[in-house]
Design a protein around this motif. Structure first.
Motif, mmCIF file in Angstrom:
data_model
loop_
_atom_site.group_PDB
_atom_site.id
_atom_site.type_symbol
_atom_site.label_atom_id
_atom_site.label_comp_id
_atom_site.label_asym_id
_atom_site.label_seq_id
_atom_site.Cartn_x
_atom_site.Cartn_y
_atom_site.Cartn_z
ATOM 1 N N ARG A 101 0.841 -1.209 0.000
ATOM 2 C CA ARG A 101 0.000 0.000 0.000
ATOM 3 C C ARG A 101 0.873 1.256 0.000
ATOM 4 O O ARG A 101 0.561 2.246 -0.657
ATOM 5 N N GLU A 102 1.976 1.204 0.739
ATOM 6 C CA GLU A 102 2.877 2.360 0.756
ATOM 7 C C GLU A 102 3.481 2.602 -0.622
ATOM 8 O O GLU A 102 3.628 3.739 -1.060
ATOM 9 N N LEU A 103 3.848 1.518 -1.311
ATOM 10 C CA LEU A 103 4.378 1.665 -2.673
ATOM 11 C C LEU A 103 3.330 2.269 -3.590
ATOM 12 O O LEU A 103 3.636 3.121 -4.429
ATOM 13 N N GLU A 104 2.094 1.821 -3.438
ATOM 14 C CA GLU A 104 1.010 2.352 -4.275
ATOM 15 C C GLU A 104 0.821 3.845 -4.015
ATOM 16 O O GLU A 104 0.635 4.623 -4.948
ATOM 17 N N ASP A 105 0.878 4.245 -2.736
ATOM 18 C CA ASP A 105 0.763 5.669 -2.394
ATOM 19 C C ASP A 105 1.903 6.459 -3.023
ATOM 20 O O ASP A 105 1.704 7.543 -3.564
ATOM 21 N N ARG A 106 3.107 5.878 -2.931
ATOM 22 C CA ARG A 106 4.280 6.565 -3.488
ATOM 23 C C ARG A 106 4.147 6.697 -5.003
ATOM 24 O O ARG A 106 4.494 7.700 -5.591
ATOM 25 N N ARG A 107 3.644 5.637 -5.647
ATOM 26 C CA ARG A 107 3.471 5.683 -7.102
ATOM 27 C C ARG A 107 2.479 6.778 -7.496
ATOM 28 O O ARG A 107 2.714 7.541 -8.429
ATOM 29 N N ARG A 108 1.377 6.879 -6.736
ATOM 30 C CA ARG A 108 0.395 7.934 -7.026
ATOM 31 C C ARG A 108 1.027 9.319 -6.844
ATOM 32 O O ARG A 108 0.812 10.225 -7.644
ATOM 33 N N TYR A 109 1.823 9.445 -5.786
ATOM 34 C CA TYR A 109 2.487 10.724 -5.516
ATOM 35 C C TYR A 109 3.433 11.081 -6.663
ATOM 36 O O TYR A 109 3.431 12.219 -7.156
ATOM 37 N N ILE A 110 4.205 10.090 -7.123
ATOM 38 C CA ILE A 110 5.156 10.353 -8.214
ATOM 39 C C ILE A 110 4.411 10.662 -9.509
ATOM 40 O O ILE A 110 4.798 11.556 -10.265
ATOM 41 N N MET A 111 3.326 9.958 -9.765
ATOM 42 C CA MET A 111 2.539 10.236 -10.973
ATOM 43 C C MET A 111 1.993 11.659 -10.935
ATOM 44 O O MET A 111 1.953 12.355 -11.952
ATOM 45 N N ASN A 112 1.590 12.096 -9.736
ATOM 46 C CA ASN A 112 1.083 13.459 -9.591
ATOM 47 C C ASN A 112 2.198 14.474 -9.845
ATOM 48 O O ASN A 112 1.994 15.471 -10.546
ATOM 49 N N LEU A 113 3.375 14.193 -9.295
ATOM 50 C CA LEU A 113 4.524 15.079 -9.540
ATOM 51 C C LEU A 113 4.838 15.131 -11.031
ATOM 52 O O LEU A 113 5.125 16.196 -11.580
ATOM 53 N N GLU A 114 4.774 13.971 -11.659
ATOM 54 C CA GLU A 114 5.086 13.900 -13.089
ATOM 55 C C GLU A 114 4.096 14.748 -13.886
ATOM 56 O O GLU A 114 4.472 15.461 -14.814
ATOM 57 N N ARG A 115 2.828 14.688 -13.478
ATOM 58 C CA ARG A 115 1.799 15.485 -14.154
ATOM 59 C C ARG A 115 2.101 16.979 -13.979
ATOM 60 O O ARG A 115 2.020 17.759 -14.928
ATOM 61 N N GLN A 116 2.474 17.352 -12.765
ATOM 62 C CA GLN A 116 2.780 18.759 -12.494
ATOM 63 C C GLN A 116 4.007 19.210 -13.288
ATOM 64 O O GLN A 116 4.034 20.301 -13.855
ATOM 65 N N LEU A 117 5.006 18.339 -13.331
ATOM 66 C CA LEU A 117 6.235 18.686 -14.046
ATOM 67 C C LEU A 117 5.972 18.797 -15.540
ATOM 68 O O LEU A 117 6.523 19.680 -16.220
ATOM 69 N N THR A 118 5.102 17.936 -16.046
ATOM 70 C CA THR A 118 4.757 17.995 -17.465
ATOM 71 C C THR A 118 4.147 19.353 -17.802
ATOM 72 O O THR A 118 4.429 19.927 -18.860
ATOM 73 N N ALA A 119 3.342 19.868 -16.865
ATOM 74 C CA ALA A 119 2.738 21.182 -17.094
ATOM 75 C C ALA A 119 3.799 22.278 -17.132
ATOM 76 O O ALA A 119 3.614 23.316 -17.776
ATOM 77 N N CYS A 120 4.918 22.038 -16.430
ATOM 78 C CA CYS A 120 6.001 23.034 -16.393
ATOM 79 C C CYS A 120 6.805 23.056 -17.693
ATOM 80 O O CYS A 120 7.397 24.082 -18.032
ATOM 81 N N ILE A 121 6.821 21.910 -18.363
ATOM 82 C CA ILE A 121 7.651 21.817 -19.568
ATOM 83 C C ILE A 121 7.133 22.819 -20.602
ATOM 84 O O ILE A 121 5.974 22.817 -20.980
ATOM 85 N N GLY A 122 7.983 23.675 -21.013
ATOM 86 C CA GLY A 122 7.578 24.665 -22.004
ATOM 87 C C GLY A 122 6.950 25.892 -21.393
ATOM 88 O O GLY A 122 6.635 26.850 -22.092
ATOM 89 N N CYS A 123 6.723 25.894 -20.081
ATOM 90 C CA CYS A 123 6.125 27.067 -19.441
ATOM 91 C C CYS A 123 7.231 28.018 -18.995
ATOM 92 O O CYS A 123 7.369 29.117 -19.500
#
Ligand code: FES
Length: 160
Positions: A101-123
């Protein structure tokens, strides 16, 4: 035909034997002991001797390290396991489920960071106020990724 003696969980193993069986360096074993994760007894020569069931504890520590689980979290888990015998199959199932469950939480957290970082690309705004990555509690995030205000009427990107 000679038979191997049957191993008993309370058999005593030297540091060298434990190191050979686990691949953990003696210095790391001493560190785990100092952190209260494993225990050792002393012989008359003051050399460390480990109960065989400590091998299971060390196996759990190694599994945790592979998963990126902190030693502090392992120590917390160990408070729920018996200190004087090997953790049972059922106990390991409980711990491994918890860590999954902790790994799953971490994966969700990283996916969220990745989404945020993707929004930064080109901004490139790097705005403490507008960037989702830098201002994760920003309520504007619900209105879309990236610097939504810049694209709104009156924003920097507003052609008007
Ligand atoms: S740099 Fe992150 S949204 Fe602009």
């Amino acid at each position: 035909m000679s038979r191997e003696p049957i191993a008993h969980p309370n058999d005593l193993l030297t540091v060298g034997e434990v190191a050979a069986r686990t691949g953990v360096a003696p210095s790391a074993l001493r560190f785990y002991e100092a952190e209260g994760l494993i225990t050792a007894e002393r012989n008359r020569g003051n050399q460390r001797l480990y109960r065989r069931h400590m091998l299971r504890r060390i196996a759990i520590i190694l599994a945790a390290r592979r998963l990126g689980i902190s030693l502090a979290d392992v120590a917390e888990i160990f408070t729920t396991l018996p200190a004087d015998e090997a953790p049972s199959h059922r106990e390991w199932v409980r711990v491994s489920r918890l860590w999954k469950r902790e790994l799953e939480d971490r994966r969700r957290y990283i996916m969220n960071l990745e989404r945020q970082l993707t929004a930064c690309i080109g901004c490139g705004c790097l705005s403490m106020r507008l960037c989702d990555l830098l201002n994760p509690d920003d309520r504007l995030r619900t209105r879309g990724p990236g610097p939504v205000r810049l694209h709104e009427p009156g924003g920097r990107d507003d052609p008007a």
